[in-house]
Scaffold this motif. Structure first.
Motif, short mmCIF file in Angstrom:
data_model
loop_
_atom_site.label_atom_id
_atom_site.label_comp_id
_atom_site.label_asym_id
_atom_site.label_seq_id
_atom_site.Cartn_x
_atom_site.Cartn_y
_atom_site.Cartn_z
N ALA A 106 0.84 -1.20 0.00
CA ALA A 106 0.00 0.00 0.00
C ALA A 106 0.87 1.25 0.00
O ALA A 106 0.61 2.22 -0.73
N ALA A 107 1.95 1.22 0.81
CA ALA A 107 2.84 2.38 0.88
C ALA A 107 3.50 2.63 -0.48
O ALA A 107 3.58 3.78 -0.94
N ALA A 109 2.31 1.80 -3.38
CA ALA A 109 1.28 2.27 -4.31
C ALA A 109 1.03 3.77 -4.13
O ALA A 109 0.85 4.51 -5.11
N ILE A 110 1.04 4.22 -2.86
CA ILE A 110 0.85 5.66 -2.62
C ILE A 110 1.99 6.45 -3.28
O ILE A 110 1.77 7.48 -3.92
N ALA A 112 3.84 5.52 -5.85
CA ALA A 112 3.70 5.46 -7.31
C ALA A 112 2.64 6.46 -7.78
O ALA A 112 2.81 7.16 -8.78
N PHE A 113 1.54 6.51 -7.05
CA PHE A 113 0.43 7.42 -7.39
C PHE A 113 0.92 8.86 -7.44
O PHE A 113 0.68 9.59 -8.41
N GLY A 237 4.22 8.88 4.26
CA GLY A 237 3.79 10.07 5.00
C GLY A 237 4.53 11.32 4.53
O GLY A 237 3.93 12.39 4.39
N ILE A 240 3.06 12.35 0.98
CA ILE A 240 1.78 13.06 0.93
C ILE A 240 1.68 14.11 2.05
O ILE A 240 0.61 14.67 2.29
N VAL B 45 -1.54 3.30 7.07
CA VAL B 45 -1.28 3.58 5.66
C VAL B 45 -2.60 3.71 4.89
O VAL B 45 -2.68 4.38 3.86
N ILE B 52 -5.39 9.47 -1.39
CA ILE B 52 -5.06 9.47 -2.82
C ILE B 52 -6.25 8.97 -3.64
O ILE B 52 -6.49 9.43 -4.74
N PHE B 61 -4.88 5.84 -12.39
CA PHE B 61 -4.87 6.26 -10.99
C PHE B 61 -5.95 5.55 -10.17
O PHE B 61 -5.76 5.27 -9.01
N ILE B 64 -4.34 2.15 -9.29
CA ILE B 64 -3.33 2.24 -8.23
C ILE B 64 -4.00 2.53 -6.89
O ILE B 64 -3.69 1.92 -5.87
N ALA B 68 -4.03 0.36 -3.39
CA ALA B 68 -3.56 0.95 -2.13
C ALA B 68 -4.61 0.82 -1.03
O ALA B 68 -4.30 0.43 0.09
N LEU B 71 -5.17 -3.06 -0.05
CA LEU B 71 -4.07 -3.60 0.77
C LEU B 71 -4.06 -2.96 2.16
O LEU B 71 -3.90 -3.64 3.17
#
Lengths: 472, 106
Positions: A106-107, A109-110, A112-113, A237, A240, B45, B52, B61, B64, B68, B71
């Motif tokens: 998840a981290a 993916a954030i 990459a976003f 963190g 973002i 997270v 996002i 987007f 993704i 995110a 998960l």
């Protein structure tokens, strides 16, 4: 000047952070631990609610965003909760490892976003480029590495160290690619190619890092990946600009770091050595002898029964063999039988008994062994001199007195001083060696009786015999 | 170095030190639940994932963001539930009070 609403949100995040710290603090005693975890959960709910408050106030999201958010949340929460409700306590390490994987994923993916949200071909500010690339790389390594660790712990991937010719070279190349990707992100204009290379390289590195690690080193690896997940979340963190992620990530990073160092110390191995290759790969011991040497004294369930029935203080030393045979219930039955007749029973637990830090304690707690009877290594070692019978069940290396002698593979490893007790009984399937691959002189000690049996079946016989003598 | 990065970095370092202090006092007996509890905490997270997800505007987007959030949600829900389950076992009544003892004394 902050709007009143943002002030409330920021304050709430601060309260959430406080809940995590105090919640962790409350985990120092079994009595307060459960409420500690609940306090931490309250902080989490508050943080999520406040996040929705921000989102509603901004009111920029599309309908599709809301829909996919709802679906992803429902699916994720359901899957996570069902897994958590149904997992067996022996399988706890792989679940923790799975949660490391998803957290790291998840981290990443954030990261990459946000990276892709930047205008293509633009130079990124350092305050953004450094954390974003670290987030994607650490997150990627954690994701694939933890999935491999999960597979190894679940027995789906071979628990043995997997090595192949050229592995070191390949590792070197991948590390180089990662370094180049970092340099490109920091020094050059952004491009989707850099992102792709960074993510693929870190996923490959995660796999390469985890597959050569042997089963015995798993507690260290799970702890290390836990620290990595924390770091990845903290980096997200930074990306973002959200402090609650930074604080929580740093807390977990610290937890993972402490456990990694403690586990490595308990196995007498440096973290670097463990990552560089498995225990089994450098012992060179060849075939471990499974024959029973002549100087080993075997004993019977009947004899063990007599010893236990006339003992005052009994110490049980559980090892992974106990968990593998699913014999926790039988152990606690035996202990309860002895306790009911006024015999003191305690458990001596080595830090690496089990497959993750503190795993053996959870397995014993599941069968109602009271917390007070679980003695940690130092405490237990002070008790062995007054112990009449030490009952070693499925443990080996952690009792090996060779650790006190120079020039052995386990020299300097902290062990349980079982050989100081008045009498020793070892329940074990065969004379095979432990992960360290060396013979254990404890088994040839004149005070030791070996009872060759599967832990579960052996204990059932011992319980029956002990009962007879106790009730005579 | 920008002011914002510096502030965030200070927060990171101080939180790490607080974590080190708090966690080094937890006994080895409780290490598995503690680790699992820490695991739940990095489930935060999901907060970043939600933020996002609500900014997403196009297919790539959306994908993704979906990953995110999914998960992150597994992490946070599973982490707290399993930690709570484990800790229930540490606070169960002592076995000396249950029927096993009475049964043996017959």
């Amino acid at each position: 000047m902050m709007s009143p609403l943002m002030a409330v949100v920021s304050l709430s995040y601060l309260i959430s952070a406080g809940c995590y710290v105090i919640g962790l603090h409350m985990m120092r005693t079994p009595k307060s631990a459960r409420n500690g975890n609940r306090l931490s959960a309250v902080g989490m709910v508050l943080a999520v609610v406040m996040t929705f408050v921000i989102a509603l106030q901004k009111n920029e999201a599309t309908l599709i965003s809301w829909l996919l958010l709802a679906v992803a949340l429902i699916l994720g929460i359901t899957y996570g909760a069902v897994k958590a409700r149904t997992v067996k306590m022996t399988d706890m390490p792989q679940l923790v490892s799975l949660f490391n994987a998803v957290g790291g994923g998840a981290a990443a993916a954030i990261g990459a976003f946000d990276y892709l949200s930047q205008p293509n071909g633009e130079h990124l500010a350092l305050a953004f480029s450094i954390p974003v690339i670290l987030d994607m790389i650490i997150g990627g390594i954690t994701f694939s590495g933890s999935l491999i660790a999960t597979g190894k712990l679940a027995g789906k991937v071979s628990g043995k160290p997997i090595t192949f010719p050229g592995a070191k070279l390949l590792n070197g190349v991948v590390v180089l690619i990662i370094l180049v990707a970092i340099a490109m992100t920091v020094g050059f204009a952004s491009s989707p190619w850099i992102l792709t290379i960074a993510i693929v390289a870190s996923l490959v590195f995660g796999i390469l890092m985890t597959i050569p690690i042997g089963g015995a080193d798993m507690p260290v690896v799970v702890s290390l990946l836990n620290a990595f997940t924390g770091l990845a979340v903290a980096m997200a963190g930074f990306v973002i600009n959200n402090q609650i992620l930074i604080i929580a990530g740093a807390l977990v990073g610290a937890a993972g770091t402490i456990l990694t160092l403690q586990m490595a110390a308990a196995m007498n191995r440096s973290v670097v050595k463990i990552i560089a290759g498995g225990f089994g790969t450098d012992d060179g011991g060849g075939a471990a002898t499974t024959d029973i040497p002549v100087d080993v004294k075997t004993t019977t369930a009947d004899d063990i029964g007599v010893q236990l029935a006339y003992a005052k203080n009994v110490m049980i030393i559980p090892g992974y063999g106990l968990a593998a045979a699913q014999a926790q219930r039988e152990v606690s039955d035996l202990a309860n039988l002895l306790l009911a007749h006024g015999i003191n029973v305690n458990y001596a637990i080595h830090p690496v008994a089990g497959r993750m830090p503190g795993h053996m304690n959870v397995l014993l707690a599941e069968v109602n062994v009271p917390y007070e009877q679980m003695k940690q290594m130092e405490e237990a070692n002070a008790m062995f001199e007054n112990t009449d019978v030490s009952l070693v069940i499925g443990a080996n290396d952690v009792t090996n007195p060779q650790a006190r002698e120079p020039h052995t593979v386990i020299t300097g490893m902290p062990i349980l001083d079982v050989d100081k007790s008045k009498s020793i009984v070892v329940i074990k399937r065969s004379m095979s060696t432990g992960y360290a691959g060396i013979q254990n002189p404890l088994f040839a000690n004149e005070k030791t009786g070996m009872f060759f049996a599967d832990a579960k079946k052996g204990l059932v016989e011992v319980i029956a015999a002990t009962k007879e003598y106790l009730e005579e | 170095m920008s002011q914002q990065l510096f502030t965030n970095f200070a927060i990171f370092v101080l939180s790490f030190l607080v974590g080190f202090e708090v966690i080094s006092k937890i006994p080895a007996t409780l290490h598995t639940p503690m680790m699992s509890g820490a695991n739940a905490i990095h489930g935060v997270v999901v907060v970043g994932s939600i933020l996002i997800a609500l900014e997403a505007q196009s297919a790539l987007f959306y994908v993704i963001a979906f990953i995110a959030v999914f998960l992150g949600a597994i992490n946070v829900a599973g982490g707290y539930v399993v930690t709570d389950r484990m800790l229930t076992m540490f606070s169960k009544p002592k076995p000396t009070k249950n029927s096993a003892k009475d049964g043996d004394d017959k």
